[in-house]
Design an enzyme around this catalytic site. Structure first.
Site, PDB file in Angstrom:
ATOM      1  N   ASP A  59      -3.238  -6.633   2.866  1.00 16.28           N
ATOM      2  CA  ASP A  59      -4.151  -7.074   3.929  1.00 16.28           C
ATOM      3  C   ASP A  59      -3.723  -8.337   4.681  1.00 16.28           C
ATOM      4  OD1 ASP A  59      -5.701  -4.923   3.286  1.00 16.28           O
ATOM      5  OD2 ASP A  59      -7.342  -6.066   2.391  1.00 16.28           O
ATOM      6  N   LYS A 169      -5.377   1.744   3.235  1.00 19.30           N
ATOM      7  CA  LYS A 169      -6.524   1.843   2.336  1.00 19.30           C
ATOM      8  C   LYS A 169      -7.795   1.558   3.133  1.00 19.30           C
ATOM      9  CE  LYS A 169      -6.567  -2.984   0.736  1.00 19.30           C
ATOM     10  NZ  LYS A 169      -7.878  -3.340   1.319  1.00 19.30           N
ATOM     11  N   CYS A 202      -9.803  -7.727  -2.456  1.00 20.90           N
ATOM     12  CA  CYS A 202      -8.895  -6.577  -2.411  1.00 20.90           C
ATOM     13  C   CYS A 202      -7.684  -6.738  -3.325  1.00 20.90           C
ATOM     14  CB  CYS A 202      -8.458  -6.315  -0.978  1.00 20.90           C
ATOM     15  SG  CYS A 202      -9.797  -5.728   0.087  1.00 20.90           S
TER      16      CYS A 202
END
Length: 263
Positions: A59, A169, A202
């Protein structure tokens, strides 16, 4: 039959490949020679095998790390989220030079949001009127974390190489409803290095799921960060070290690489 020149390779990765022809199938994989390196993990020294190690960068995207992205739009100071950029700029080339796979695990919604449940949408748009997942940012019109958009793209300061691997994702964990596990197993990976944001969300969820699936997990502390309060990072480091794996600084990993390669 192993090594028979008449047989043809069959498999997406040299690390997980059969040899076949019309009459025969040789299921014997050819293991990569071990390449151990020693790394100081703070509370103990660990030895890992570079031949079976990958790094997953999570991310490091415009919506999370760019001052014009989604988090900044909703008033979050993204300065902490940018902290992993510099250490990753140093570490990733060194890992690629040692043939360690680099996997970019980025949040990427479908444009129709059919991969997002109401429960997940509610986390980021609790009143139904805010700018949440898939909604356009008022300033740029870019759709929040939509696959293929500027919002979901990795920040410019971290440049992917052609051989890097990309996985989308749309959950906190990168193992849920994605091909990440299949990719790691095809690459014959047993040890996974984790980096990115947010460390307590995450990154941690993906690391935990890797641990539950039997992978050796290592959190790269200086290559991970969070926009949450400081105690969240402290708890993440504690829990990883206590329950789920090891915590390493990238400088110590680079020192282990230098020692092993004699550079």
């Amino acid at each position: 039959m192993t090594g028979d020149a008449a047989l043809r390779p069959l498999g997406s990765s040299p690390r997980n490949r059969w040899q076949v022809d019309a009459a025969r199938a040789d299921l014997v994989r050819q293991p990569a020679p071990s390449r151990p390196i020693r790394v100081d993990a703070g509370n103990k020294e660990i030895t890992l095998d570079l031949a079976r190690t990958a790094i997953v960068v999570i991310d490091m995207q415009n919506d999370f790390c760019h001052p014009e992205g989604w988090l900044a739009h909703i008033g979050v100071d993204v300065t902490p989220a940018r902290a992993p950029i510099e250490p990753l700029q140093k570490l990733l080339p060194a890992l690629r030079a040692e043939d360690v796979p680099v996997i970019w695990l980025n949040w990427g919604n479908r444009p129709d949001r059919l991969n997002l449940s109401p429960a997940l949408l509610h986390v980021y748009n609790g009143d139904g009127a805010s700018v949440g997942l898939g909604d356009p940012l008022p300033e740029s019109g870019a759709h929040v974390l939509e696959l293929g958009s500027w919002s979901a793209a990795t920040v410019d300061e971290l440049v992917a190489e052609p051989d890097d691997i990309h996985v989308a994702k749309y959950r906190m964990s990168g193992f849920v409803d994605t091909p990440l596990d299949s990719i790691l197993r095809n690459l014959d990976i047993t040890t996974v290095l984790f980096a990115g944001v947010n460390a307590d969300q995450c990154v941690l969820c993906t690391l935990q799921d890797a641990n539950f699936r039997g992978y050796d997990t290592i959190l790269l502390e200086d290559c991970s960060a969070t926009t949450s309060p400081d105690f969240c990072m402290q708890a993440t480091v504690y829990n990883v070290r206590q329950c789920f794996g090891f915590v390493v600084d990238s400088a110590n990993l680079l020192a282990g690489l230098d020692e092993a390669t004699g550079s």
